[in-house]
Every structure is written in structure tokens, then in C-alpha cells.
Enzyme design. Sequence first.
Site, mmCIF file in Angstrom:
data_model
loop_
_atom_site.group_PDB
_atom_site.id
_atom_site.type_symbol
_atom_site.label_atom_id
_atom_site.label_comp_id
_atom_site.label_asym_id
_atom_site.label_seq_id
_atom_site.Cartn_x
_atom_site.Cartn_y
_atom_site.Cartn_z
ATOM 1 N N CYS A 2 0.958 -1.102 -0.096
ATOM 2 C CA CYS A 2 0.089 -0.167 0.117
ATOM 3 C C CYS A 2 0.925 1.202 0.041
ATOM 4 O O CYS A 2 1.849 1.288 0.699
ATOM 5 C CB CYS A 2 -1.036 0.051 1.223
ATOM 6 S SG CYS A 2 -2.334 -1.205 1.210
ATOM 7 N N ARG A 27 4.263 -0.491 -4.387
ATOM 8 C CA ARG A 27 3.923 -0.961 -3.064
ATOM 9 C C ARG A 27 2.615 -1.645 -3.010
ATOM 10 O O ARG A 27 2.191 -2.090 -2.153
ATOM 11 C CB ARG A 27 3.718 0.519 -2.189
ATOM 12 C CG ARG A 27 5.061 1.304 -2.102
ATOM 13 C CD ARG A 27 4.995 2.360 -1.156
ATOM 14 N NE ARG A 27 4.513 1.767 0.186
ATOM 15 C CZ ARG A 27 5.322 1.548 0.920
ATOM 16 N NH1 ARG A 27 6.672 1.880 0.932
ATOM 17 N NH2 ARG A 27 5.184 1.223 2.304
ATOM 18 N N TRP A 75 -2.590 -2.814 -1.725
ATOM 19 C CA TRP A 75 -1.970 -4.063 -1.721
ATOM 20 C C TRP A 75 -2.879 -4.871 -0.571
ATOM 21 O O TRP A 75 -2.753 -4.434 0.361
ATOM 22 C CB TRP A 75 -0.659 -4.637 -1.481
ATOM 23 C CG TRP A 75 0.103 -5.848 -1.413
ATOM 24 C CD1 TRP A 75 0.453 -6.353 -2.481
ATOM 25 C CD2 TRP A 75 0.362 -6.919 -0.260
ATOM 26 N NE1 TRP A 75 1.112 -7.788 -2.125
ATOM 27 C CE2 TRP A 75 0.656 -7.994 -0.760
ATOM 28 C CE3 TRP A 75 -0.265 -6.573 1.185
ATOM 29 C CZ2 TRP A 75 0.926 -8.955 -0.015
ATOM 30 C CZ3 TRP A 75 -0.044 -7.699 1.767
ATOM 31 C CH2 TRP A 75 0.461 -9.131 1.239
ATOM 32 N N ASN A 101 -2.130 2.799 5.139
ATOM 33 C CA ASN A 101 -1.193 1.724 4.890
ATOM 34 C C ASN A 101 -1.079 1.113 6.455
ATOM 35 O O ASN A 101 -0.708 1.812 7.265
ATOM 36 C CB ASN A 101 0.256 2.161 4.392
ATOM 37 C CG ASN A 101 1.109 1.279 4.307
ATOM 38 O OD1 ASN A 101 0.709 0.102 4.083
ATOM 39 N ND2 ASN A 101 2.401 1.626 4.540
ATOM 40 N N GLY A 102 -1.303 -0.357 6.407
ATOM 41 C CA GLY A 102 -0.946 -0.988 7.519
ATOM 42 C C GLY A 102 -2.051 -1.854 7.978
ATOM 43 O O GLY A 102 -3.050 -2.192 7.122
ATOM 44 N N GLU A 492 18.828 -17.191 -4.192
ATOM 45 C CA GLU A 492 18.164 -15.674 -4.691
ATOM 46 C C GLU A 492 17.732 -15.875 -6.324
ATOM 47 O O GLU A 492 16.784 -15.609 -6.650
ATOM 48 C CB GLU A 492 19.499 -14.882 -4.604
ATOM 49 C CG GLU A 492 19.142 -13.377 -5.223
ATOM 50 C CD GLU A 492 17.885 -12.662 -4.821
ATOM 51 O OE1 GLU A 492 17.237 -13.165 -3.821
ATOM 52 O OE2 GLU A 492 17.627 -11.689 -5.611
ATOM 53 N N LYS A 496 14.043 -15.350 -7.453
ATOM 54 C CA LYS A 496 13.920 -14.271 -8.778
ATOM 55 C C LYS A 496 13.075 -14.988 -9.591
ATOM 56 O O LYS A 496 12.228 -14.372 -10.209
ATOM 57 C CB LYS A 496 15.314 -13.678 -9.111
ATOM 58 C CG LYS A 496 15.316 -12.391 -9.424
ATOM 59 C CD LYS A 496 15.572 -11.377 -8.492
ATOM 60 C CE LYS A 496 14.692 -11.355 -7.128
ATOM 61 N NZ LYS A 496 15.286 -10.559 -6.167
ATOM 62 N N GLU A 499 9.594 -15.721 -8.557
ATOM 63 C CA GLU A 499 8.776 -14.358 -8.207
ATOM 64 C C GLU A 499 8.156 -13.797 -9.551
ATOM 65 O O GLU A 499 7.178 -13.211 -9.622
ATOM 66 C CB GLU A 499 9.732 -13.427 -7.564
ATOM 67 C CG GLU A 499 9.121 -12.322 -7.199
ATOM 68 C CD GLU A 499 10.348 -11.346 -6.513
ATOM 69 O OE1 GLU A 499 11.500 -11.576 -6.604
ATOM 70 O OE2 GLU A 499 9.934 -10.592 -5.859
ATOM 71 N N HIS A 515 20.288 -35.726 -0.803
ATOM 72 C CA HIS A 515 19.670 -36.012 0.200
ATOM 73 C C HIS A 515 17.872 -35.969 0.109
ATOM 74 O O HIS A 515 17.254 -35.829 1.036
ATOM 75 C CB HIS A 515 20.029 -35.172 1.358
ATOM 76 C CG HIS A 515 21.777 -35.386 1.818
ATOM 77 N ND1 HIS A 515 21.913 -36.693 2.204
ATOM 78 C CD2 HIS A 515 22.730 -34.652 1.606
ATOM 79 C CE1 HIS A 515 23.134 -36.574 2.415
ATOM 80 N NE2 HIS A 515 23.732 -35.401 1.987
ATOM 81 N N LYS A 613 6.451 -4.360 -3.081
ATOM 82 C CA LYS A 613 7.839 -4.229 -2.867
ATOM 83 C C LYS A 613 8.156 -4.152 -1.571
ATOM 84 O O LYS A 613 9.370 -4.805 -1.039
ATOM 85 C CB LYS A 613 8.109 -2.980 -3.555
ATOM 86 C CG LYS A 613 9.744 -2.544 -3.347
ATOM 87 C CD LYS A 613 10.459 -2.822 -4.487
ATOM 88 C CE LYS A 613 11.884 -2.728 -4.222
ATOM 89 N NZ LYS A 613 12.877 -3.715 -4.699
HETATM 90 C C1 AGP Z 1 12.581 -9.935 -3.617
HETATM 91 O O1 AGP Z 1 12.930 -9.516 -5.081
HETATM 92 C C2 AGP Z 1 11.581 -9.205 -2.892
HETATM 93 N N1 AGP Z 1 11.293 -8.085 -3.427
HETATM 94 C C3 AGP Z 1 11.603 -9.699 -1.424
HETATM 95 O O2 AGP Z 1 11.874 -10.752 -1.084
HETATM 96 C C4 AGP Z 1 12.240 -8.276 -0.580
HETATM 97 O O3 AGP Z 1 13.732 -8.870 -0.689
HETATM 98 C C5 AGP Z 1 11.799 -8.815 0.961
HETATM 99 O O4 AGP Z 1 10.492 -8.534 0.975
HETATM 100 C C6 AGP Z 1 12.596 -7.629 1.946
HETATM 101 O O5 AGP Z 1 12.580 -6.482 1.665
HETATM 102 P P1 AGP Z 1 13.504 -5.359 2.129
HETATM 103 O O6 AGP Z 1 14.919 -5.759 1.778
HETATM 104 O O7 AGP Z 1 13.101 -4.097 1.822
HETATM 105 O O8 AGP Z 1 13.398 -5.746 3.758
#
Ligand code: AGP
Length: 618
Positions: A2, A27, A75, A101-102, A492, A496, A499, A515, A613
Site C-alpha cells: 500500500c 507498493r 495491496w 497503509n498498515g 536468490e 527471482k 517471483e 539427500h 515491494k
Molecule cells: C525480492 O525480490 C523481494 N522484493 C523480497 O523478497 C524482498 O527482498 C523482501 O520483502 C525484503 O525486503 P526489504 O529488503 O525491503 O526488507
Amino acid sequence: MCGIIARAGIGDALEELVVGLQNLEYRGYDSAGVAVRRADGPITVCKREGETDALEAALSGRALPGGTGIGHTRWSTHGAPSDANAHPHTDDSGRVAVVHNGIIRNHESLRRELREAGHRFRSETDTEVVPHLVAAALDDGADPESAFRAAVARLEGSYALAMIVDEDDAVYATRRGSPLVLGLGTDANYLASDVPAFLEFTDRVVYLEDDDVVVLEGNTYRITDVDGTPVDRPIETVEWDASDARKGVYNHFMRKEIDEQPVSLRQTLEGRIDGDRSELTAFPPGSLSDVDDVVFVACGTSYHAAMYGSTLLRRRGVPATALRANEFAHDPMPVSERTLVIAVTQSGETADTLASLRVANDLSARTLAVTNVVGSSAARGADEALFIRAGPEIGVAATKTFSSQVAALALLADRIAADGGGADAYGDETAGVGDHGGAYDPDSVRSDLESLPTAVETVVNDAGAARLATQFADAESYFFIGRGVGYPVALEGALKFKEITYEHAEGFAAGELKHGPLALVTPATVVIAVFTGRNDELTLHNVREAQSRGAPVVGVGPASATTLRETVDEYLPFPRTDPNLAGIPANVHLQLLAYHAAEIRDRAIDKPRNLAKSVTVE
Ligand code: AGP
């Protein structure tokens, strides 16, 4: 998670609100809406399910004059994406409009109480209780500011709130546990969840503290505490450039941010290496000498950077662990005053990470935030802060900030080890295959950090990942494996990939494949193996195990490692660099692989489904 924007001042608000929403869309993009107080009094609300384009289409051709307004991009947490659940929310009469937001934890009991008093609700959101609470206070004779304060006093949970009331020229806002920053323009002032929202209009900002109440009126502003006592908050100038937060010639922010890595890495490193030592202004020599052990807390991509950092520290003989912030916050490991708890967070606003920081502070550990955002909650909530200086990152998928986090953590690891005298834990063992040995040579790491931007530039310009994304477009699963610093890079790479492509992708420690996960490997599984120049021959065993089951293997490794090249089916090379840093250029190849695979599938690369984000709820 948000985004909120508010504007008050001379001239019309609508256009700037919409620009702010476009800039905040990373956001959340389930719905968007604005409320503008028309110059002649009443409030007009326009909101639509979907991205800001839908809102813009609904607004097109409509004149909404008025200098005061609020906006929101959502969001969803409470209630599905819909027009009705979109913000702003109003009371029954439409006198009061609120964006939030929250999460308001006690919204159900408040809703019951308000319903019994005759209020009618039109959405499933937690937010809608706020305009009703304000309206109730207005009905009791309160002025808008007192009514706002009275409503906020009833709320439990986390919130950044902005409100307008008809026949009143002001914006009222507050925050607790959710970000809100004030932007000071010439003709108007702004409030937003994040600086890029209004960066095109001003770079002068005031970072607000929890429970600050802000009133914007005309082009003036007032900040008071919860009791109404004025508080003085410093005005700061943001160093980010407005163009950094625009796509420019690119189709996607993600691609722009991948390409920016040579520059962002240079920014991270600038002035921080001086021959035989890392120079971190915040940490002069000796300042970390009382650190016995290090615990990292972080989420998502930042967690992978934290894992990388913890591996580097252990290689320097410093006990270090990386834990997921959402676990540490509720099941903390024992820490002492001599434990340095490092919260790694791009945004500095991730609720899970902030919760971990609070726990670490309560446990009297020394806390440090490694973040990209000056003035963020993490930077202010930790004892100390180290900024990664990557510039604004807008794409939901974190890219350049991973590289900068790892580079900053490499410098920090060097300083901690130098202060604590950590011995090289791994001595001088060699990796065998590849063109590097296995020792941690601090001089080599520092010197190769300096040439890292150039190495990354070579990878950014490599077309290999684009070709392989097409070649393996029909695979059923994508497994990423690596060991040492290659392990967090494998995780990672998989994060990616899943995602933004929505394909099945998993990351494993290379040695773990046999394993259990090997049971899933078939000719339709592409295995992407990360090599760093250290212990590569072991990873090569795992590669052969996968190949025996018919899986095609893509190696990502040092350019000159001929045995690797000859063994794997495809190879993505990067220029020679110290094995402790090799995960950074390797990861850039994986970013490009995910990007091109998502492009082929026509995915919403910058706004992947269900994600946002900055995750500001636990
Ligand atoms: C990864 O591509 C995401 N954007 C997500 O995993 C992100 O790294 C995570 O939400 C943590 O965010 P931050 O680094 O702002 O704390």
C-alpha cells in the site's frame, strides 16, 4: 505494501496525486484511488480496482479542481481487490475521506460498535472504521484535527493515515509502525509512504516519527506529538535524483536496475576502501572490537544477502548466523550485549525485520541496520546504520540492492574481522577446479571489490542468459544449486525466477541435492549450478548426479574454468574475481535469466502477482 500520498497547497492537487500514485505503484497494485477536496467545498472520490491506469481512465475528462487531496495504491490485506475495497474510504455522508497503509488489529470490535451506533459500512476493509470514527467525533462537535486525534487514539495495530474533511483546507496525517515521510515543496507540501512518490516535486524531506501528527494547510505544515505539543523534526535533502525513479528508455524497472549495477556498486564502494583496510565512516577502526558474534535478520532477497554476509564472516573466523526475521522475531536465539544483530533490509520498512530489530534491542544486543533508505524505520530503530547507497529501487524484484548489500557486507565483514582479529577459519585449502584457490585473502577481496563494477558490467552486456531463457522455456522445473557463497546465490536465483515467471523454481545447497530433491530431477528439470572458484569440484559431483538423471545443466562460473565448461551443458561465464565475491556477478546472470524467462511468458515483471515491494505487515 500500500502506498499513500497526500498533497496540500497552491494549484490543483489531482495531477500530482496521480503522479505520486504511479511512482508508488510498486507498493501495491490491486486498486488505486484519490479523493480531492474541491475548491468549493465537498470531497470527490474516484477509485478503481486494478492498476493506476484504470484510475486514470476513470478520471479522464473529469475536472477536479482543488489543491488538497489524498491518494492510495493498494495491496490487499482485508478484503479482495475491488472498487468497494479500494481506498480512499469515507463515512456515510462522504464528509471524511481516509487513506491507510498498515493493519488495524481491533477493526472488528470498532466496526461492531459503530454499526450499533447506526454507521453503515460499504467495504470489507479494516480501514473503513477510521472515517466513521472521525465522523462520529465531528458529530459530537469536535473540530477536524481533534476528531482525527480521537479516532487515532482508538486504533490498535500499524498505520500510516492521511485524511481530508470537506469544507476544510487541511490534510491530517499520522503514522505508527508504517512509513510516512513529509516532502516540502514551494507551492505545496506532500506526505507519502516513500520518497520516490514526490521526488519529482521536491527533494526536501522530513522523516516522521511514530505518533507524530502532521497538518498540511495551504503551503504550510505543522508537526505535533500525540498530545498536541509541537515537535521539531530536521529537514533533510534526499540525494536521489528524480530520474533514478523513472523507467526512461526501458520497458521495465527491473531491467533498468539490473543494468544500473556497475554504477550502483561503484556508489556503494566509493571512498570505502583504502588500500589495506575498509573505510566505513560509521565504523572507524576499533569501533567493532567488542563484537563477539553476529546474528543477521532479514527477509527474502535481503535474507540471501545476509546469508552471504554471514558466510564471509565465518570465513574470517567470526561466529555469524543468518536468520529469517519472521522467525527470529518470535523465536529469538540467545544474544548478548556483545552480539551484533544486523538487520539487512533494502526498504528499511519490512515489518518482520523491524519486529526482529525491536526484539534484539529489547534483548540488549547491539543493533545495526544495513539499508538503502536513509531515514527509514530500520535506520532509525537500530543503534547504528550502514547505507548501501544503491539509489532508488522500484521493481518489486530486488536486483541492484542485492549486489550492493553483499558488497557493503563484505566491507563490514572485513572491518569486524579486523577489529576482532578473527583468524581465517578455512586456512589455505584449495578448490581444485576453477582458476582460484580457496583461501580468504582480505587484500584480494578488497582489491577485487574495486574491480567488481567492471566485472558486473561484462555480465550485464552478456546475451547468454537471454538465449538460455528461450532454449529452456519449456522446462517443468528450474533447480538452482550452489555451495558456500554460491548457496545464497542459488536461493536468490530461484526466488527471482519464481517471483517473476510464476514457474516452479527451487534453490538448494548443492550437496543437499542427493539427500532428497534429486528424486524430483528428470530430463524436464533444468539445473542451474553456481560455481564460485571454491570447492567447485564438489559441486561438479552434484552436477553429474543431475546429468545422470537426464537433467540439462547450466553452469554459471568463472570464465577461465575449462573443466566446468566442458562438463556442464551450457555455461554463463563471468570475469575472474575473488571466489568470495564471485556470487555477485554470478547472481547478475541469474537476474537476467529470470528477467528474460518472464519476458518470454509476458509476465508483469515489475509488478508480479500477489506481491509488493515493501511488506509493511507481519
Ligand atoms: C525480492 O525480490 C523481494 N522484493 C523480497 O523478497 C524482498 O527482498 C523482501 O520483502 C525484503 O525486503 P526489504 O529488503 O525491503 O526488507
